[in-house]
Design an enzyme around this catalytic site. Sequence first.
Site, PDB file in Angstrom:
ATOM      1  N   HIS A  61       3.048 -18.587  35.881  1.00  0.00           N
ATOM      2  CA  HIS A  61       4.104 -17.656  35.474  1.00  0.00           C
ATOM      3  C   HIS A  61       5.247 -18.427  34.828  1.00  0.00           C
ATOM      4  O   HIS A  61       6.134 -18.942  35.515  1.00  0.00           O
ATOM      5  CB  HIS A  61       4.619 -16.868  36.688  1.00  0.00           C
ATOM      6  CG  HIS A  61       5.445 -15.686  36.339  1.00  0.00           C
ATOM      7  ND1 HIS A  61       5.212 -14.434  36.870  1.00  0.00           N
ATOM      8  CD2 HIS A  61       6.502 -15.530  35.495  1.00  0.00           C
ATOM      9  CE1 HIS A  61       6.100 -13.574  36.381  1.00  0.00           C
ATOM     10  NE2 HIS A  61       6.907 -14.234  35.541  1.00  0.00           N
ATOM     11  N   HIS A  66       7.942 -18.543  31.120  1.00  0.00           N
ATOM     12  CA  HIS A  66       8.478 -17.895  29.924  1.00  0.00           C
ATOM     13  C   HIS A  66       9.039 -19.007  29.041  1.00  0.00           C
ATOM     14  O   HIS A  66      10.212 -19.383  29.164  1.00  0.00           O
ATOM     15  CB  HIS A  66       9.570 -16.896  30.288  1.00  0.00           C
ATOM     16  CG  HIS A  66       9.108 -15.791  31.189  1.00  0.00           C
ATOM     17  ND1 HIS A  66       8.419 -14.692  30.723  1.00  0.00           N
ATOM     18  CD2 HIS A  66       9.215 -15.614  32.532  1.00  0.00           C
ATOM     19  CE1 HIS A  66       8.129 -13.893  31.734  1.00  0.00           C
ATOM     20  NE2 HIS A  66       8.599 -14.430  32.852  1.00  0.00           N
ATOM     21  N   LYS A  69       0.206  -8.379  30.962  1.00  0.00           N
ATOM     22  CA  LYS A  69       1.202  -8.348  32.032  1.00  0.00           C
ATOM     23  C   LYS A  69       1.840  -6.968  32.024  1.00  0.00           C
ATOM     24  O   LYS A  69       2.184  -6.446  30.961  1.00  0.00           O
ATOM     25  CB  LYS A  69       2.272  -9.413  31.833  1.00  0.00           C
ATOM     26  CG  LYS A  69       3.349  -9.390  32.929  1.00  0.00           C
ATOM     27  CD  LYS A  69       4.515 -10.272  32.582  1.00  0.00           C
ATOM     28  CE  LYS A  69       5.623 -10.161  33.638  1.00  0.00           C
ATOM     29  NZ  LYS A  69       6.832 -10.927  33.236  1.00  0.00           N
ATOM     30  N   HIS A  86       4.120  -7.725  37.380  1.00  0.00           N
ATOM     31  CA  HIS A  86       5.482  -7.905  37.882  1.00  0.00           C
ATOM     32  C   HIS A  86       5.762  -6.775  38.862  1.00  0.00           C
ATOM     33  O   HIS A  86       5.631  -5.598  38.522  1.00  0.00           O
ATOM     34  CB  HIS A  86       6.473  -7.853  36.715  1.00  0.00           C
ATOM     35  CG  HIS A  86       7.882  -7.546  37.137  1.00  0.00           C
ATOM     36  ND1 HIS A  86       8.856  -8.510  37.241  1.00  0.00           N
ATOM     37  CD2 HIS A  86       8.474  -6.373  37.497  1.00  0.00           C
ATOM     38  CE1 HIS A  86       9.992  -7.951  37.636  1.00  0.00           C
ATOM     39  NE2 HIS A  86       9.783  -6.654  37.799  1.00  0.00           N
ATOM     40  N   HIS A 142       5.903 -12.150  42.033  1.00  0.00           N
ATOM     41  CA  HIS A 142       7.167 -12.000  42.781  1.00  0.00           C
ATOM     42  C   HIS A 142       6.921 -11.379  44.162  1.00  0.00           C
ATOM     43  O   HIS A 142       7.096 -12.030  45.166  1.00  0.00           O
ATOM     44  CB  HIS A 142       8.217 -11.197  42.022  1.00  0.00           C
ATOM     45  CG  HIS A 142       8.360 -11.531  40.582  1.00  0.00           C
ATOM     46  ND1 HIS A 142       8.588 -12.822  40.138  1.00  0.00           N
ATOM     47  CD2 HIS A 142       8.287 -10.751  39.469  1.00  0.00           C
ATOM     48  CE1 HIS A 142       8.659 -12.812  38.813  1.00  0.00           C
ATOM     49  NE2 HIS A 142       8.470 -11.585  38.393  1.00  0.00           N
ATOM     50  N   ASP A 197       7.978 -18.747  37.445  1.00  0.00           N
ATOM     51  CA  ASP A 197       8.889 -17.958  36.610  1.00  0.00           C
ATOM     52  C   ASP A 197       9.887 -18.859  35.886  1.00  0.00           C
ATOM     53  O   ASP A 197      11.042 -18.474  35.658  1.00  0.00           O
ATOM     54  CB  ASP A 197       9.612 -16.897  37.430  1.00  0.00           C
ATOM     55  CG  ASP A 197      10.034 -15.677  36.604  1.00  0.00           C
ATOM     56  OD1 ASP A 197       9.728 -15.639  35.393  1.00  0.00           O
ATOM     57  OD2 ASP A 197      10.685 -14.772  37.153  1.00  0.00           O
TER      58      ASP A 197
END
Length: 427
Positions: A79, A81, A204, A245, A265, A338
């Site tokens: 995960h 970004h 996702k 998510h 999460h 994340d």
Amino acid sequence: MKILAAILALAPLVANGATTALQCGRLVDVRALQVLEQRTLVVENNRIARVAAGFESPADAAVIDLRSQTCMPGLIDLHVHLGFEISPSSFQEGVQFNPADDAVRAVANARKTLMAGFTSVRELGAGPGVSVALRNAINRGIVPGPRVQAAGFLTSTGGHGDPTNGLRADLMGNPGPERGIVNGPVEARQAVRQMYKEGFDLIKIATTGGVLSMAKSADAPLLADDELVAIVATAKDYGFAVATHAHGADGMKRAIRAGVTSIEHGTYMDDEAMALMKQHGTWYVPTISAGHFIADKSKVEGYFPEIIRPKAAAVGPQILGTFSRAYKAGVKIAFGTDQGVAPHGQNAREFEYMVEGGMPALEAIRAATLYAATVMGWEDRLGTLEAGKLADIVAVPDDPRRDISTMSRVSFVMKDGAVVRQGASGR
């Protein structure tokens, strides 16, 4: 000359196509959860040819001395970004930056990630077209970075990830399925097909609100059951996994029942959700690093917009406790951070949080190697140091069983048989 030097600095230190022998003082066997002493990894072209006991120096092989270090499979972060990194200016950048700006940052962040020992990642949202272009550039050898699985993103109108949240009314509009905003099963199927058309590797979705979206709730359920069924069924047609998510328990349970691959999460995961995950074989990707980061920054005046700050203060501190309960309950856990919320290149701090939450060090490493490769569908080629696997290998200076923080001091990185980092690193 400066440009040439910069290019040479990015070139592999040992190119694949040769035979390389890595003499490892310790080697992590993530299947057996053991640390083996004095092993040699013989790499031919881009694959591990064999794992030998003792220190070998095969004829015509380039020998790399890692005898004081611990070798393990290339690490995997499920995960990330890569196209952004949260800061007080991030929300202004959201209406000022073009995809080209995100792409430039993604290249820099991909290199940081690789140098930290993460040789594969799932890119779960980097701006329109950015993650696919980055994946292709890395695969072609144009820029350095980890292997990338790029995700197309779906949510509902006003949901977490709706790019028009927080804009003034005349700019909101309805982004529609081509931008991943769906209402009803027909649009849900259309959006998945659009992601296939655009060359993504997985889907996702957001089934609950999120912390960093410009909307009030972090846990309200979003996609309805019929929308989720349409998404998962269409994704299956194209061989897509579905990463979800979810902070709130209701949206999480809807997604699990629909057959998604992973919950990301999972902040307010309850006992029923854990039981459903075990029943359906759903993976949990905790992202504890992001929880720590947003909890800390929620205390800083002006760091987040005011609509976000109370969500960050409430959600952030919960994730470690949820991870600990899920681990004790026997939920399948794989590694993800994340990053982009937390700073890129600091992915390995997640190991420290996992150990703090009760998971032994070697199990945390397995979550970032064999288990993460399994989630990606790549367990046949990555995730363990075994003959026939791709030669993704990292080393750290100390024994992680005694000091898990050594995972943040990666000293050696090989990806696909090519050495891309050799030398000590700081934290």
